[in-house]
Scaffold this motif. Structure first.
Motif, mmCIF file in Angstrom:
data_model
loop_
_atom_site.group_PDB
_atom_site.id
_atom_site.type_symbol
_atom_site.label_atom_id
_atom_site.label_comp_id
_atom_site.label_asym_id
_atom_site.label_seq_id
_atom_site.Cartn_x
_atom_site.Cartn_y
_atom_site.Cartn_z
ATOM 1 N N TYR A 25 0.882 -1.053 0.340
ATOM 2 C CA TYR A 25 -0.187 -0.057 0.289
ATOM 3 C C TYR A 25 0.834 1.060 0.449
ATOM 4 C CZ TYR A 25 -4.442 -2.002 0.765
ATOM 5 O OH TYR A 25 -5.450 -2.661 0.536
ATOM 6 N N PHE A 26 0.589 2.191 -0.796
ATOM 7 C CA PHE A 26 1.015 3.578 -0.832
ATOM 8 C C PHE A 26 0.176 4.722 -0.292
ATOM 9 C CE2 PHE A 26 4.222 1.421 -3.867
ATOM 10 C CZ PHE A 26 5.338 2.479 -3.489
ATOM 11 N N VAL A 27 -0.011 4.791 0.711
ATOM 12 C CA VAL A 27 -0.277 5.852 1.263
ATOM 13 C C VAL A 27 0.057 7.822 0.798
ATOM 14 C CG1 VAL A 27 -1.635 7.270 3.450
ATOM 15 C CG2 VAL A 27 -1.237 4.362 3.689
ATOM 16 N N GLU A 28 -0.717 8.639 0.125
ATOM 17 C CA GLU A 28 -0.030 9.603 -0.043
ATOM 18 C C GLU A 28 -1.429 10.391 0.844
ATOM 19 O OE1 GLU A 28 -0.447 10.941 -4.125
ATOM 20 O OE2 GLU A 28 2.014 9.267 -4.587
ATOM 21 N N TRP A 29 -0.264 11.689 1.206
ATOM 22 C CA TRP A 29 -1.511 12.627 2.283
ATOM 23 C C TRP A 29 -1.055 13.755 2.415
ATOM 24 C CZ3 TRP A 29 0.302 14.432 8.088
ATOM 25 C CH2 TRP A 29 -0.154 14.538 8.555
ATOM 26 N N ASP A 30 -2.379 14.452 1.170
ATOM 27 C CA ASP A 30 -1.998 15.402 0.828
ATOM 28 C C ASP A 30 -1.763 16.979 2.499
ATOM 29 O OD1 ASP A 30 -1.733 15.286 -2.404
ATOM 30 O OD2 ASP A 30 -4.111 15.586 -1.878
ATOM 31 N N LEU A 31 -0.403 17.380 2.292
ATOM 32 C CA LEU A 31 -0.292 18.541 3.610
ATOM 33 C C LEU A 31 -0.146 19.498 2.338
ATOM 34 C CD1 LEU A 31 3.597 17.421 4.667
ATOM 35 C CD2 LEU A 31 1.018 16.814 5.852
ATOM 36 N N LEU A 32 -0.414 19.720 1.569
ATOM 37 C CA LEU A 32 -0.526 21.449 1.637
ATOM 38 C C LEU A 32 -1.153 21.445 -0.005
ATOM 39 C CD1 LEU A 32 -0.897 24.297 2.424
ATOM 40 C CD2 LEU A 32 2.253 24.428 1.012
ATOM 41 N N ILE A 33 -1.495 22.115 -0.814
ATOM 42 C CA ILE A 33 -2.325 22.548 -2.715
ATOM 43 C C ILE A 33 -2.278 23.484 -2.840
ATOM 44 C CG2 ILE A 33 -3.536 21.565 -3.687
ATOM 45 C CD1 ILE A 33 -4.168 18.964 -2.711
ATOM 46 N N ILE A 34 -1.534 24.271 -3.534
ATOM 47 C CA ILE A 34 -1.492 25.633 -3.904
ATOM 48 C C ILE A 34 -1.217 25.508 -5.350
ATOM 49 C CG2 ILE A 34 -0.477 28.123 -3.932
ATOM 50 C CD1 ILE A 34 1.151 26.542 -1.170
ATOM 51 N N GLN A 35 -2.793 26.186 -5.905
ATOM 52 C CA GLN A 35 -3.117 26.098 -7.348
ATOM 53 C C GLN A 35 -2.692 24.426 -8.607
ATOM 54 O OE1 GLN A 35 -1.659 30.020 -8.905
ATOM 55 N NE2 GLN A 35 -3.545 30.621 -7.481
ATOM 56 N N THR A 36 -1.547 24.817 -9.034
ATOM 57 C CA THR A 36 -1.258 23.450 -9.873
ATOM 58 C C THR A 36 -0.386 22.450 -8.509
ATOM 59 O OG1 THR A 36 -0.080 24.308 -10.970
ATOM 60 C CG2 THR A 36 -1.683 23.743 -11.667
ATOM 61 N N SER A 37 0.512 22.994 -7.645
ATOM 62 C CA SER A 37 1.404 22.496 -6.773
ATOM 63 C C SER A 37 0.892 22.242 -5.558
ATOM 64 C CB SER A 37 2.344 23.937 -6.788
ATOM 65 O OG SER A 37 3.302 24.423 -7.386
ATOM 66 N N SER A 38 1.660 20.749 -5.065
ATOM 67 C CA SER A 38 0.841 19.887 -4.135
ATOM 68 C C SER A 38 2.015 19.813 -3.134
ATOM 69 C CB SER A 38 0.041 19.535 -4.423
ATOM 70 O OG SER A 38 0.866 18.396 -5.076
ATOM 71 N N LEU A 39 2.249 19.516 -1.491
ATOM 72 C CA LEU A 39 2.779 18.999 -0.817
ATOM 73 C C LEU A 39 2.575 17.533 -0.714
ATOM 74 C CD1 LEU A 39 5.929 19.312 -0.180
ATOM 75 C CD2 LEU A 39 4.515 20.677 1.586
ATOM 76 N N VAL A 40 3.082 16.713 -1.032
ATOM 77 C CA VAL A 40 2.836 15.291 -0.591
ATOM 78 C C VAL A 40 3.525 14.253 0.594
ATOM 79 C CG1 VAL A 40 1.654 13.378 -1.312
ATOM 80 C CG2 VAL A 40 1.395 14.950 -2.662
ATOM 81 N N MET A 41 2.720 13.544 1.580
ATOM 82 C CA MET A 41 3.525 13.167 2.358
ATOM 83 C C MET A 41 3.674 11.421 1.518
ATOM 84 S SD MET A 41 5.232 13.306 5.407
ATOM 85 C CE MET A 41 6.354 12.840 6.279
ATOM 86 N N VAL A 42 4.722 11.002 1.473
ATOM 87 C CA VAL A 42 4.214 9.025 0.625
ATOM 88 C C VAL A 42 4.761 8.075 2.197
ATOM 89 C CG1 VAL A 42 4.515 7.578 -0.822
ATOM 90 C CG2 VAL A 42 4.536 10.357 -1.234
ATOM 91 N N PHE A 43 3.729 7.512 2.545
ATOM 92 C CA PHE A 43 4.190 6.269 3.355
ATOM 93 C C PHE A 43 3.632 5.001 2.433
ATOM 94 C CE2 PHE A 43 1.996 9.212 5.929
ATOM 95 C CZ PHE A 43 3.563 10.152 6.905
ATOM 96 N N LEU A 44 5.003 3.764 2.853
ATOM 97 C CA LEU A 44 5.063 2.524 2.258
ATOM 98 C C LEU A 44 4.397 1.769 2.876
ATOM 99 C CD1 LEU A 44 6.066 0.297 -0.165
ATOM 100 C CD2 LEU A 44 8.022 1.145 0.128
#
Length: 577
Positions: free
Chosen positions: A35-54
C-alpha cells in the motif's frame, strides 16, 4: 506514582500497536499486498506538497518488532530509572526516538526519510549525553558528528535525485540500476548507511555511545539507529547487487565483523563487549546484503534485535547489582546470587553464538550455508567463518566470567535478582529469543528450502563454533597466564583492543581535520578575501559616495547660485580693471 503511570500508558500503547502491526504484516505477507498512502499536506493551485508512506509486510513487521522491544524497554526503565527525577523527559525522548525510526521505516521518499534519519541522530545525541558528564558529552559529540557525515551524503543524494523530478526513490531503482550516471546515488546511500551502521572507518562511535543509559543501549543496538543503515540498504539493494559497490560493501562488512570480534576478545567492559558484538552482527548483515540476499539480512536483523535487547537488559541488571561496576573481572559465580538474570543472559549469549534451535541459529546458520554455496573468494570466506568463531569465543569468555571462576565481588554486596518490572521484560524477550527465530523462518520463507552441501562444509559451522567456544573458555580459565602473555605483546594487544586505532582515525582523520579545514577556509575566504573584496569594499564605496551625497543635500541650491554669481561678478570686475 505519576511517573509510573506515564511508563505504563506508553507501554500498553506501544504493545497494542506492535500486535496490530504484526497482524497486518502477516495479512500483507499472505496476500502479497503493498500500500502507498499519499497524504496531501498543502495544495496551492497546481503545486502540492505530498507525504508518501509505504506499507508492505517488511515495513509493518519491522515496525512491530521496534514497538515490541521499545514497549518492553519502557517497562524496564520504570524500575531501572526509578531514581531519576526527570524520568518523564527520558520516556518522551525514547518515544521520539521510536517515532523517528518508524518515520524512516515507512518512507519511500528521500525527503521524509531524511526527517526520520535526522530525528534519530538528534534524539540519539540527547540520549547519549543524558547523564551529563564529560564522558557522555564527548561520546555524544562523536556520535553526532559521525552520523552528520551520513546526513550530508543523504542530502547530496536528494540533490542528485532532482534529475528524475521526484524523490520517491522506490519507483526509480530499476532505472537507476541501468543508468551509469545515477549510480552516484548508490555510492552516496551506501556511504550514508555505513556511517549510521558504524562500518569501518566510522566504527568508533558505537562503543562510545555506551555512555547512554542501559535501556537506551538496549533499544539503539537492537532495532533502532544502528539498524537504520541496514534497513535503508535493504530498500536500495537492487542498486549495488553485482556492482563494484556491492563488492566494496562485502569487504567492508567482513572487515568490520572481524575487527569487532577481535576487539571484543580484548575488552573487559561488559557493555562495550555487547556493543562490539552488535558491530560484528551489523558487519554480517551488511556483507550478506552485499552478496544479494536482502531477505536473509532482514531475517537476521529481526532475530538479532530480540536477543541483543535481552543481552543489554541483563547487563543493566548485573551493573545495578554490582554497584555500577561494568568490569567483567569483578563478576564471578553470579549464577548463585542472580539465577534468573544469568539464565536470561546466557540464553541471549547462546542465541548470539547460533546455538541450535535458538533465535540466532536460524538466521546465522542459514547465512553461513548460503555463503558456502556462493562463489566468493577465499579471503571473504575466511572473514565470515573466523569472525563466527570469534563471536562464540567472546560469548563463552563472558559466560565464564559470569557463571564460573572465582567470586570477585566484595563480601558486603547486594547481589540478587532485580525487581519484578525488569524481570518481566527480560522474561518476555527470553521467550522471543528462544522461539522467535523458528517463528520468523516459517513466516518469512513460506516455501521449503534445502541447501545441499558436502558433509565437511555442512559441519564446518558447528566445528568453528565449538573451536571458538573452547578457545574462549580456555583463555578465560587460564586468565593469569594469558594476561601476562598479552602484556609481553603489549603493542599488538593495544592495537586490537583499540579497534585498530579506529577512535583515533574517526576523531582526528574524519572529524578533526575536515572541521579544521572548514574553519581555515571560512576564516580565509568567508571572513578573508571574499569579505575584503565583497561586503567591505561595497561598504567603503557606499560610505564614501553617501558622504558626498549628504554634503550636497545638506546645502541649499540657492547658496551655490549666489556663490556662482558672486564669483562671476568678481571675475568680470577684475577683467575690466
Amino acid at each position: 506514582m505519576k511517573n509510573y503511570s506515564i511508563c505504563l500508558i506508553n507501554f500498553f500503547i506501544l504493545m497494542f500497536l506492535s500486535l496490530m502491526f504484526f497482524i497486518f504484516s502477516l495479512i500483507f505477507l499472505f496476500y502479497e499486498m503493498v500500500y502507498f498512502v499519499e497524504w496531501d499536506l498543502l495544495i496551492i493551485q497546481t503545486s502540492s506538497l505530498v507525504m508518501v508512506f509505504l506499507f508492505d509486510w517488511m515495513s509493518l513487521m519491522f515496525m512491530s518488532f521496534v514497538l515490541f522491544i521499545s514497549s518492553l524497554v519502557i517497562f524496564y526503565s520504570k524500575e531501572y530509572m526509578s531514581e531519576d527525577k526527570y524520568i518523564n523527559r527520558f520516556i518522551m525522548l525514547v518515544v521520539m526516538f521510536v517515532f523517528s525510526m518508524m518515520m524512516l521505516i515507512i518512507s519511500p521518499n528521500l525527503i521524509s526519510l531524511l526527517l526520520g534519519w535526522d530525528g534519530l541522530g538528534l534524539v540519539s545525541y540527547c540520549l547519549v549525553i543524558y547523564f551529563q558528564n564529560v564522558k557522555s558529552y564527548n561520546a555524544g559529540m562523536l556520535t553526532a558528528l559521525s552520523n552528520r557525515i551520513g546526513d550530508v551524503l543523504l542530502l547530496l543524494a536528494i540533490a542528485w535525485m532532482l534529475n528524475y523530478g521526484s524523490w520517491n526513490f522506490i519507483f526509480y531503482l530499476e532505472i537507476m540500476k541501468n543508468d551509469k550516471i545515477m549510480l552516484l546515488i548508490s555510492i552516496l546511500v551506501i556511504l550514508a548507511a555505513m556511517t549510521k551502521s558504524a562500518q569501518i572507518p566510522f566504527s568508533s562511535w558505537l562503543p562510545a555511545a555506551m555512555a547512554a543509559p542501559t535501556p537506551v543501549s538496549a533499544l539503539v543496538h537492537s532495532s533502532t539507529l544502528v539498524t537504520a543503515g541496514v534497513y535503508l540498504l535493504i530498500r536500495f539493494n537492487i542498486l549495488f547487487t553485482d556492482t563494484f559497490m556491492g563488492k566494496f560493501l562485502l569487504l567492508i562488512g567482513g572487515l568490520t565483523m572481524f575487527m569487532a570480534g577481535v576487539a571484543a576478545n580484548f575488552e573487559f567492559d561488559l557493555k562495550k563487549i555487547i556493543a562490539l558484538s552488535t558491530l560484528s552482527q551489523l558487519g554480517l548483515m551488511m556483507s550478506i546484503l552485499a552478496m544479494g540476499f536482502p531477505k536473509l539480512a532482514f531475517f537476521h536483523l529481526l532475530t538479532h534485535a530480540l536477543f541483543k535487547a535481552l543481552l543489554f537488559m541483563c547487563a543493566g541488571a548485573v551493573i545495578h547489582n554490582m554497584k555500577n561496576s561494568q568490569d567483567i573481572r569483578d563478576m564471578g559465580v553470579l549464577t548463585n546470587f542472580m539465577p534468573f538474570t544469568t539464565s536470561c543472559l546466557n540464553v541471549a549469549n547462546l542465541a548470539l553464538c547460533g546455538m541450535p534451535f535458538l533465535a540466532g541459529f536460524y538466521s546465522k546458520d542459514l547465512i553461513l550455508e548460503v555463503v558456502m554455496q556462493s562463489s566468493m573468494n577465499l579471503f571473504s570466506f575466511f572473514l565470515y567463518f573466523f569472525s563466527t568463531g570469534l563471536t562464540v569465543c567472546y560469548s563463552f569468555r563472558l559466560a565464564y566470567y559470569s557463571l564460573s571462576g572465582m567470586f570477585n565481588e566484595s563480601s558486603l554486596n547486594c547481589l540478587s535478582d532485580e525487581g519484578w518490572g525488569m524481570s518481566k521484560s527480560m522474561f518476555c524477550l527470553m521467550i522471543m529469543a528462544i522461539f522467535g527465530g523458528s517463528m520468523l523462518s516459517w513466516l518469512i520463507f513460506t516455501s521449503n528450502y534445502m541447501i545441499c552441501l558436502p558433509s565437511e562444509l555442512k559441519n564446518l559451522t558447528l566445528v568453528v563454533c565449538l573451536l571458538g567456544g573452547m578457545t574462549g573458555y580456555m583463555i578465560s580459565s587460564a586468565g593469569f597466564y594469558f594476561s601476562n602473555k598479552s602484556l609481553s605483546l603489549y603493542n599488538l594487544s593495544f592495537f586490537n583492543s583499540s579497534m585498530w586505532f579506529m577512535p583515533l582515525v574517526s576523531t582526528i582523520g574524519i572529524i578533526f581535520y575536515p572541521l579544521l579545514l572548514g574553519f581555515k577556509s571560512f576564516k580565509s575566504m568567508d571572513q578573508g578575501w571574499s569579505e575584503f573584496f565583497g561586503p567591505q569594499k561595497i561598504y567603503f564605496y557606499m560610505k564614501y559616495y553617501s558622504i558626498i551625497n549628504q554634503f550636497v543635500q545638506n546645502n541649499n541650491l540657492k547658496i551655490y547660485l549666489m556663490m556662482f554669481i558672486f564669483w562671476l561678478m568678481f571675475l568680470v570686475i577684475i577683467m575690466f580693471i
